[in-house]
Design an enzyme around this catalytic site. Structure first.
Site, PDB file in Angstrom:
ATOM      1  N   GLU A  45       0.793  -1.232   0.000  1.00 30.31           N
ATOM      2  CA  GLU A  45       0.000   0.000   0.000  1.00 30.31           C
ATOM      3  C   GLU A  45       0.830   1.289   0.000  1.00 30.31           C
ATOM      4  OE1 GLU A  45      -4.139  -1.491   2.055  1.00 30.31           O
ATOM      5  OE2 GLU A  45      -2.797  -0.256   3.274  1.00 30.31           O
TER       6      GLU A  45
ATOM      7  N   GLU B 268      -6.256  -8.126   0.183  1.00 23.75           N
ATOM      8  CA  GLU B 268      -7.045  -7.785   1.373  1.00 23.75           C
ATOM      9  C   GLU B 268      -8.449  -7.421   0.942  1.00 23.75           C
ATOM     10  OE1 GLU B 268      -5.535  -4.722   3.980  1.00 23.75           O
ATOM     11  OE2 GLU B 268      -3.469  -5.441   3.797  1.00 23.75           O
TER      12      GLU B 268
END
Length: 470
Positions: A164, A374
């Site tokens: 991320e 995720e």
């Protein structure tokens, strides 16, 4: 919607070192940014990951629960400071041994390790000399990755360089709620650039070893959508896509920054003198094998109206009315769709985003393998009078997203795995421990007892029912 995914599809859950391991100063581990931040007066809640859920000592129990839950993969991260504790560069063998034991336990239970090399927890010594904002970061990261590649080689079949980049950079250097708690747009842009170059330099080290393993990056995707189809809204949509996605995915997959990105940054007053031709050359030749996409919601945008560039995450707690969103001065700002449901933290629940995202990747990047690394639903939850955690809301969330994922896979998108966030409840960064994502409940008051939730059993059954040959 009905359908099944191919028999070799990876089904699992995801976790991160600082959020679950604990043992923050055991067996030679060095200090990370999050250790430093959590032990400082900047941490106003006073909650830390010092113990977290003690995966460091209980990994065998947790991996057994994965197997019993029908998983065939686990995504976890390596703590950089467990491997190289300080600036000397000396390798900590105890750290290597811990992760080798975790991988051995995974393989003994039929669990494919998917391993991230940095998930926010930068070494504190590196932070002290500028961290991500210092150009030396990319070289230091590549050196650390080289140590991992040489020690683990093909024992790790799936390597992820960085988790991320967008969320990491924006929380750390725009909102300033993650360490080093800075708000500076010029510094932010250099951090973003350094993260892109660090990914390429790590891949360069990986390629030298001619491993059979694959290497990728994990991006937190937000499919950027608009509520009105006008020229102004379409411009905002493109600029939102540059800000949210394309500065990460284009270099990682295509080996170059988007053509319209640098001119827009210069127009916005950003000094790009840090860009080096030799860095751009490294980008060209060091692209990823697969793309990990953390998918929670979409980004709805509209033309810029007012305000300074900032990111407003809703970390203020369940039930608050703060809307998660962005303002990027002159580019775009967040819009709100009044017709869609929101979770307790005011984040939009929009299951079709996973389908839109996968179809968009196929359109923009062809058949690159994609893993949903995720996807999950936060709740503040407690056991009922029978000691059970009935998380029907989470089940409904996962089911609706998975149905759209299967539709995309059945329509030819090269999606090869799904990881629910998270394996167990864990330390949720500055949210502490009340914001729970796990399929396994952690009783923090009673020796961190593991209690599988209703969603754990539901997920096991879903996997069986929606995989060919099962």
């Amino acid at each position: 919607m009905n359908g099944k995914v191919k028999h070799d599809f990876l089904w699992g859950t995801a976790s991160a070192a600082y959020q679950c391991e604990g043992a923050w100063n055991e067996d030679g581990k060095g200090i990370s940014t999050w250790d430093q931040f959590c032990h400082s007066d900047k941490n106003i809640k006073g909650l830390t990951g010092d113990v977290a859920v003690d995966f460091y000592h209980r990994y065998k129990e947790d991996i057994r629960l994965l197997k019993e839950g029908g998983h065939n993969t686990l995504r976890f991260s390596i703590s950089w400071t467990r491997i190289i504790p300080d600036q000397s560069g000396k390798i900590n063998q105890a750290g290597i041994d811990f992760y080798k034991n975790v991988i051995k336990e995974c393989k003994a239970n039929g669990i494919v390790p998917n391993v991230t090399l940095i998930h926010y927890d930068l070494p504190a010594w590196l932070e002290n000399i500028g961290g991500y904002a210092n150009p030396v970061f990319s070289d230091e990261f590549a050196k650390y990755c080289k140590v991992i590649f040489e020690n683990f080689r093909d024992d790790i079949p799936m390597y992820v360089t960085i988790n991320e980049s967008t969320h990491n950079a924006y929380c750390s250097y725009l909102t300033g709620n993650y360490p080093p708690n800075v708000h500076d747009v010029q510094t932010l842009v250099q951090v973003c650039y350094n993260l892109v170059i660090a990914n390429a330099k790590a891949i360069c080290e990986f390629r030298k070893l001619n491993l059979k393993s694959k290497i990728g990056i994990v991006h937190t995707t937000n499919t950027v959508q608009i509520l009105k189809d006008t020229p102004e809204y379409r411009i905002a949509q493109r600029r939102g896509d540059l800000f949210k996605n394309k500065w990460v995915t284009d270099p990682a997959i295509l080996g170059k920054f988007p053509d319209d990105l640098f001119p827009l940054l210069i127009e916005s007053g950003i000094d790009l003198s840090f860009v080096k031709e030799e860095d751009l050359e490294i980008l060209k030749h060091n692209t990823i094998d697969f793309l990990g996409q953390n998918c929670y919601t979409r980004a709805v945008v509209k033309p810029y109206e007012s305000g300074e560039t900032n990111y407003y995450p809703n970390n203020v707690g369940a039930g608050q009315k703060t809307i998660e969103g962005y303002v990027v001065k002159g580019w775009f700002q967040t819009d709100v769709d009044p017709t869609t449901p929101k979770n307790a933290w005011s984040r939009e629940i929009y299951p079709k985003t996973i389908y839109d995202m996968l179809m968009g990747i196929k359109k923009d990047y062809g058949d690159i393998p994609v893993y949903i690394t995720e996807n999950g639903h936060a709740m503040a939850e407690k056991p009922n009078e029978n000691g059970e955690i009935i998380d029907d809301e989470r089940i409904e969330f996962m089911k609706s997203y998975l149905e759209w994922l299967i539709k995309a896979e059945n329509e030819g998108c090269n999606v090869k795995g799904y990881y629910a966030w998270s394996t167990t409840d864990c330390y949720s960064w500055i949210n502490g421990y009340e914001k729970r994502y796990g399929l396994i409940y952690i009783d923090y008051e009673n020796d961190l007892k593991r209690i599988p939730k209703k969603s754990y059993s539901w997920y096991r059954d879903f996997i069986k029912e929606h995989t060919e040959g099962k």
